[in-house]
Design a protein around this motif. Sequence first.
Motif, mmCIF file in Angstrom:
data_model
loop_
_atom_site.group_PDB
_atom_site.id
_atom_site.type_symbol
_atom_site.label_atom_id
_atom_site.label_comp_id
_atom_site.label_asym_id
_atom_site.label_seq_id
_atom_site.Cartn_x
_atom_site.Cartn_y
_atom_site.Cartn_z
ATOM 1 N N GLY A 6 -6.966 -40.122 -16.776
ATOM 2 C CA GLY A 6 -6.703 -40.753 -18.033
ATOM 3 C C GLY A 6 -6.232 -39.603 -18.910
ATOM 4 O O GLY A 6 -5.895 -39.993 -20.144
ATOM 5 N N ALA A 7 -6.210 -38.364 -18.827
ATOM 6 C CA ALA A 7 -5.594 -37.553 -19.633
ATOM 7 C C ALA A 7 -4.169 -37.216 -19.302
ATOM 8 O O ALA A 7 -3.673 -36.826 -18.217
ATOM 9 N N ARG A 8 -3.346 -37.165 -20.359
ATOM 10 C CA ARG A 8 -1.697 -36.628 -20.123
ATOM 11 C C ARG A 8 -1.811 -35.393 -19.927
ATOM 12 O O ARG A 8 -2.451 -34.432 -20.702
ATOM 13 N N SER A 9 -0.907 -34.882 -18.992
ATOM 14 C CA SER A 9 -0.772 -33.362 -18.679
ATOM 15 C C SER A 9 0.742 -33.061 -18.700
ATOM 16 O O SER A 9 1.523 -33.883 -18.267
ATOM 17 N N VAL A 10 1.014 -32.069 -19.376
ATOM 18 C CA VAL A 10 2.263 -31.449 -19.465
ATOM 19 C C VAL A 10 2.818 -30.861 -18.337
ATOM 20 O O VAL A 10 1.982 -29.958 -17.750
ATOM 21 N N PRO A 11 4.086 -31.091 -17.717
ATOM 22 C CA PRO A 11 4.266 -30.538 -16.391
ATOM 23 C C PRO A 11 4.476 -29.011 -16.346
ATOM 24 O O PRO A 11 4.103 -28.321 -15.336
ATOM 25 N N ASP A 12 4.746 -28.493 -17.323
ATOM 26 C CA ASP A 12 4.830 -26.771 -17.387
ATOM 27 C C ASP A 12 3.360 -26.381 -17.665
ATOM 28 O O ASP A 12 3.589 -24.853 -17.659
ATOM 29 N N GLU A 13 2.621 -26.873 -17.903
ATOM 30 C CA GLU A 13 1.254 -26.271 -18.207
ATOM 31 C C GLU A 13 0.552 -25.773 -16.708
ATOM 32 O O GLU A 13 0.610 -26.552 -15.721
ATOM 33 N N GLN A 14 -0.306 -24.888 -16.867
ATOM 34 C CA GLN A 14 -0.963 -24.238 -15.515
ATOM 35 C C GLN A 14 -1.988 -25.419 -15.205
ATOM 36 O O GLN A 14 -2.464 -26.042 -16.364
ATOM 37 N N VAL A 15 -2.561 -25.438 -14.231
ATOM 38 C CA VAL A 15 -3.365 -26.370 -13.465
ATOM 39 C C VAL A 15 -4.717 -26.049 -14.397
ATOM 40 O O VAL A 15 -5.618 -27.071 -15.036
ATOM 41 N N ARG A 16 -5.152 -24.874 -14.601
ATOM 42 C CA ARG A 16 -6.503 -24.478 -15.375
ATOM 43 C C ARG A 16 -6.430 -24.930 -16.703
ATOM 44 O O ARG A 16 -7.593 -25.122 -17.161
ATOM 45 N N ILE A 17 -5.325 -24.726 -17.462
ATOM 46 C CA ILE A 17 -5.574 -25.241 -18.872
ATOM 47 C C ILE A 17 -5.537 -26.925 -18.822
ATOM 48 O O ILE A 17 -5.987 -27.427 -19.224
#
Length: 116
Positions: A6-17
Amino acid sequence: MSYISGARSVPDEQVRIASTKMEGIGPKKAIQVRYRLGISGNIKIKELTKYQIDKMEQKIGQDHVVHWELKRGERADIERLISISRYRGIRHQDGSPLRGQRTHTNARTCRKQIRK
């Protein structure tokens, strides 16, 4: 752009963030989930395979209360307080501060909705 639990994730972000941006998942829970799945925290979201994303969603769904379930639980707690006429429930209903804060000059953000 992908959605994980349910959370939008930006492709260039690290997994931990990106994993800490899910409601109900903090830094420690994010580390636990990554460790159990064997995913490094420095990998970016776009580098994860579909299988890894699915496993992450399954693990989070099994072990943790997140997003809509968390909000539903919070709303049920507030409704229960209102139904048994507790002081906190009445303050929720009125939109006033709950924990004894001053209301004469402060608490504008709480009372703003009432003034309209």
